[in-house]
Scaffold this active site. Sequence first.
Site, PDB file in Angstrom:
ATOM      1  N   LYS A  89       0.831  -1.216   0.000  1.00  0.00           N
ATOM      2  CA  LYS A  89       0.000   0.000   0.000  1.00  0.00           C
ATOM      3  C   LYS A  89       0.862   1.262   0.000  1.00  0.00           C
ATOM      4  O   LYS A  89       0.623   2.187  -0.770  1.00  0.00           O
ATOM      5  CB  LYS A  89      -0.939  -0.021   1.208  1.00  0.00           C
ATOM      6  CG  LYS A  89      -1.985  -1.136   1.166  1.00  0.00           C
ATOM      7  CD  LYS A  89      -2.942  -1.087   2.328  1.00  0.00           C
ATOM      8  CE  LYS A  89      -2.336  -1.592   3.612  1.00  0.00           C
ATOM      9  NZ  LYS A  89      -2.051  -3.036   3.595  1.00  0.00           N
ATOM     10  N   THR A  90       1.876   1.293   0.851  1.00  0.00           N
ATOM     11  CA  THR A  90       2.774   2.445   0.898  1.00  0.00           C
ATOM     12  C   THR A  90       3.559   2.573  -0.401  1.00  0.00           C
ATOM     13  O   THR A  90       3.733   3.675  -0.935  1.00  0.00           O
ATOM     14  CB  THR A  90       3.745   2.322   2.086  1.00  0.00           C
ATOM     15  OG1 THR A  90       3.001   2.140   3.291  1.00  0.00           O
ATOM     16  CG2 THR A  90       4.614   3.553   2.206  1.00  0.00           C
TER      17      THR A  90
ATOM     18  N   ARG B 132       6.274  -8.446   1.278  1.00  0.00           N
ATOM     19  CA  ARG B 132       7.179  -8.051   2.365  1.00  0.00           C
ATOM     20  C   ARG B 132       7.854  -9.268   2.972  1.00  0.00           C
ATOM     21  O   ARG B 132       9.056  -9.244   3.278  1.00  0.00           O
ATOM     22  CB  ARG B 132       6.393  -7.294   3.442  1.00  0.00           C
ATOM     23  CG  ARG B 132       7.261  -6.809   4.611  1.00  0.00           C
ATOM     24  CD  ARG B 132       6.411  -6.109   5.648  1.00  0.00           C
ATOM     25  NE  ARG B 132       5.840  -4.881   5.106  1.00  0.00           N
ATOM     26  CZ  ARG B 132       4.838  -4.219   5.678  1.00  0.00           C
ATOM     27  NH1 ARG B 132       4.279  -4.687   6.775  1.00  0.00           N
ATOM     28  NH2 ARG B 132       4.387  -3.100   5.138  1.00  0.00           N
TER      29      ARG B 132
ATOM     30  N   ASP C 131      -0.892   6.355   6.825  1.00  0.00           N
ATOM     31  CA  ASP C 131      -0.962   4.915   7.060  1.00  0.00           C
ATOM     32  C   ASP C 131      -1.810   4.627   8.291  1.00  0.00           C
ATOM     33  O   ASP C 131      -1.901   5.440   9.206  1.00  0.00           O
ATOM     34  CB  ASP C 131       0.451   4.364   7.260  1.00  0.00           C
ATOM     35  CG  ASP C 131       0.522   2.863   7.076  1.00  0.00           C
ATOM     36  OD1 ASP C 131      -0.467   2.282   6.562  1.00  0.00           O
ATOM     37  OD2 ASP C 131       1.552   2.262   7.421  1.00  0.00           O
TER      38      ASP C 131
ATOM     39  N   THR D 230      -5.498  -1.572   7.354  1.00  0.00           N
ATOM     40  CA  THR D 230      -5.689  -3.018   7.376  1.00  0.00           C
ATOM     41  C   THR D 230      -7.083  -3.369   7.870  1.00  0.00           C
ATOM     42  O   THR D 230      -7.472  -4.529   7.853  1.00  0.00           O
ATOM     43  CB  THR D 230      -4.642  -3.686   8.292  1.00  0.00           C
ATOM     44  OG1 THR D 230      -4.707  -3.079   9.596  1.00  0.00           O
ATOM     45  CG2 THR D 230      -3.232  -3.489   7.730  1.00  0.00           C
TER      46      THR D 230
END
Length: 362
Positions: free
Chosen positions: A88-89, A241, A133, A182
């Site tokens: 997302k980032t 990740r 975030d 999330t």
Amino acid sequence: MSIISDDDFLTENTALKSMDSAKKETPVNSESNDYDRNFEDTIRPKTFDTYIGQTALKNNLKISVEAAKLREMPLDHLLFYGPPGLGKTTLAGVIAQEMGVGIKITSAPALERPRDIIGILMSLKAGEILFIDEIHRLNRVTEEILYPAMEDFYLDMTTGKSQTVKTMRLPLPKFTLIGATTKAGELSSPLRDRFGIVNRLEFYTKEELTQVVKRTAGILDIKITDDGAETIASCSRGTPRIANRLVKRASDFAIVKYDGEITEKVAHEALEVLKIDKYGLDNTDRTLLKLMIEKFNGGPVGIETIAAAIGEDVRTIEDVCEPYLLQAGLIQRTPRGRKVSPEAYRHLGYKLKGFSEQTTLF
């Protein structure tokens, strides 16, 4: 005369901006944090062409970005939601790069007081992107400040004290807010409705993660075979990740124990040392499943009971363990609690006690 109710807002706001710029120029003191940050920055894709996965979302965003550039207008506010580690980032950074604008990155827990978000909003330039975030953790006051800023590009403020208080509206340059969370269900309806583009990021396939592993290995100048990349990808829980982290760990193992190349054999041995199985399950996941099978006959059992039994926080189980276990079909959610699936019994080598009898009834 002071702006908002805090007499020292202007002074503190100026200090906030100075601190913000100082943070950008001053390196992090912790060497480990600096190393991790450099690693993340190095492997993050900068364009849509180098961003792997999320194909449908990426194609839609390309159209939105191109339309915004043709109109010479900022992009609509965007909300990305989904499990952690899916990019997302990174996607926010790609959008800023494709739009040719700057981006300011922060998180909701860091915006504790009104002056925190006001200082950031007042420092934005026309067309810039503000990325927040974990936006579902915004406090109510900060959220209220964002409403007119997102919708009308104004900042509602007050001047004076007690009986002399007056409201005023300060214009803001048109900007794009990108929120990431999330837990989309925890966003308030007024905030969620102000996002023009809302998208969910999906778990990656094994093929997509294999591409991610190869790309990361190439950037870091790590030798890896196709079989080695597939082995790491299959144990990455559908999350880039985790795949990138496993590439680093397998590379360390390959350098110390072998000739530096990650082959299928090296990858398997590295994962075994890390106690990660072919499903990508670690010790915590297996402990959770075994507990449910051995102590609670496979469930159903409440999440609080599971957390207390294995000594983990409820949020850790819900946010870290459970999403992938549900996605992989290893546990099921029922009205009475969590239940272990037949696939989990087979994977852990247990006999299917309750399922065989139930199957004979139909």
